[in-house]
Write a protein that holds these residues in place. Sequence first.
Motif, short mmCIF file in Angstrom:
data_model
loop_
_atom_site.label_atom_id
_atom_site.label_comp_id
_atom_site.label_asym_id
_atom_site.label_seq_id
_atom_site.Cartn_x
_atom_site.Cartn_y
_atom_site.Cartn_z
N ASP A 1 0.85 -1.19 0.00
CA ASP A 1 0.00 0.00 0.00
C ASP A 1 0.89 1.25 0.00
O ASP A 1 2.11 1.17 0.00
N ASP A 2 0.25 2.42 0.00
CA ASP A 2 0.99 3.66 -0.13
C ASP A 2 1.95 3.91 1.02
O ASP A 2 2.96 4.59 0.87
N SER A 3 1.65 3.38 2.19
CA SER A 3 2.52 3.60 3.34
C SER A 3 3.86 2.90 3.16
O SER A 3 4.81 3.20 3.87
N ASP A 4 3.95 1.96 2.22
CA ASP A 4 5.18 1.25 1.95
C ASP A 4 5.91 1.79 0.72
O ASP A 4 6.78 1.13 0.17
N ALA A 5 5.53 2.98 0.26
CA ALA A 5 6.17 3.55 -0.92
C ALA A 5 7.66 3.73 -0.70
O ALA A 5 8.10 4.15 0.37
N LEU A 6 8.45 3.40 -1.71
CA LEU A 6 9.90 3.52 -1.63
C LEU A 6 10.37 4.87 -2.15
O LEU A 6 11.54 5.22 -2.00
N GLY A 7 9.47 5.62 -2.77
CA GLY A 7 9.81 6.91 -3.34
C GLY A 7 8.77 7.30 -4.38
O GLY A 7 7.64 6.82 -4.35
N TYR B 1 13.02 11.49 -13.16
CA TYR B 1 13.81 11.57 -11.93
C TYR B 1 13.21 10.59 -10.93
O TYR B 1 12.05 10.71 -10.54
N TRP B 2 14.02 9.64 -10.48
CA TRP B 2 13.60 8.62 -9.53
C TRP B 2 14.02 9.06 -8.14
O TRP B 2 15.21 9.13 -7.83
N THR B 3 13.05 9.43 -7.32
CA THR B 3 13.33 9.90 -5.96
C THR B 3 13.11 8.76 -4.98
O THR B 3 12.02 8.21 -4.88
N PHE B 4 14.17 8.40 -4.25
CA PHE B 4 14.11 7.31 -3.28
C PHE B 4 14.15 7.88 -1.87
O PHE B 4 14.94 8.77 -1.57
N PHE B 5 13.29 7.33 -0.99
CA PHE B 5 13.19 7.81 0.38
C PHE B 5 14.27 7.17 1.26
O PHE B 5 14.36 5.95 1.35
N ALA B 6 15.06 8.02 1.91
CA ALA B 6 15.99 7.56 2.95
C ALA B 6 15.56 8.26 4.23
O ALA B 6 16.12 9.27 4.62
N SER B 7 14.54 7.73 4.86
CA SER B 7 13.96 8.41 6.02
C SER B 7 13.74 7.43 7.16
O SER B 7 13.92 6.23 7.02
N ILE B 8 13.31 7.99 8.30
CA ILE B 8 13.02 7.16 9.46
C ILE B 8 11.60 6.62 9.42
O ILE B 8 11.20 5.84 10.28
N ARG B 9 10.83 7.04 8.42
CA ARG B 9 9.40 6.72 8.40
C ARG B 9 9.06 5.46 7.60
O ARG B 9 7.95 4.97 7.66
N THR B 10 10.00 4.98 6.81
CA THR B 10 9.71 3.82 5.98
C THR B 10 10.97 3.00 5.82
O THR B 10 12.08 3.48 6.08
N LYS B 11 10.83 1.76 5.40
CA LYS B 11 11.98 0.89 5.17
C LYS B 11 12.10 0.61 3.68
O LYS B 11 11.19 0.07 3.06
N PHE B 12 13.23 1.01 3.12
CA PHE B 12 13.47 0.79 1.69
C PHE B 12 13.82 -0.68 1.46
O PHE B 12 14.61 -1.26 2.20
N ARG B 13 13.25 -1.26 0.42
CA ARG B 13 13.46 -2.68 0.13
C ARG B 13 14.13 -2.82 -1.24
O ARG B 13 13.47 -2.73 -2.27
#
Length: 228
Positions: A33-39, A69-81
Motif C-alpha cells: 500500500d501507499d505507506s510502503d512507498a519507496l519513493g 527523476y527517480w526519488t528514493f526515500f531515505a527516512s526514518i518513516r519507511t523501510k526501503f526494500r
Amino acid sequence: MPDFLSLPQEIRFQIYRELRSFNSPLIKYPFYDDSDALGYCSFGFQSRILETSRQISNEAKEVFYGENYWTFFASIRTKFRSVVFRMEPMVLILPFIRKAHIRFGMFHWLFWKSCGLIDYVSGDTVNENVKEICLVLLTAPALRTVKIIWTETYTTWRPAPGWVEVHSVRILISELLRPLITLPKTSDLQKSIIMVAYRNGVKATEIELDFSECVDEVIALHRARKVF
C-alpha cells in the motif's frame, strides 16, 4: 507500426514525451500500500505503448524511465526494500535509470541525538535505507546523476529561546552518507536542496550546516575515486 517507425527518431521521442502525465507516481511493489512507498517519480506515463513492438518499447523506455527523476526515500518513516528491484517489472526498469534523487527525512532522529538522547531504531532505519538505495543504484548501468536532497518540516517541537545543541551529530551524518561514495564512478553525485523548517518558521540551521558540509565531503571523495 511501419508508418510510425519511418518518422525521424527525434520526432518519435517527442511523441513519447507527449504521453507523459505529471502526477508523480509512487514507487512501490504492486502488492504494497501507499505507506510502503519507496519513493516517487517526477512523472508518470501511458504504458500501453510499451506493448506495441520491441523497438518502440525500448525507445519509449528511454523517455519514460531514462528522462524521469527517480526519488528514493531515505527516512526514518519507511523501510526501503532493494529486493523489490530484483522483481519484475522493477528489474526491467533499472537498465534505463539515468537520474536519481535520494531524499532524506531524519530530523527527529538527529535532533534527539543532538540532545544526548538515544534513539537506536530510527538511526538503524535511515542507515539501512541508504545502504539499500545504494544497492539498487549500483545495478543501474546507465546512471549519470544522483542528487542528495533533504527537505523536511518538523511540526512537533518549538525551539526554546537560547536553545543550543549539547552533542554534535556530524559524525552520525558522515557515517550515514558514507555508502554514497561507492556509487558508480560513471555517476555525478550532486548536492540539491537542503532545508529543514519548523512549523513556526524557525530553521534547523546548525544541523543543516553539518549535513551540507558532510555532503560536500562525500561528493569530493566520490569524485576522487574517478581518478583511479
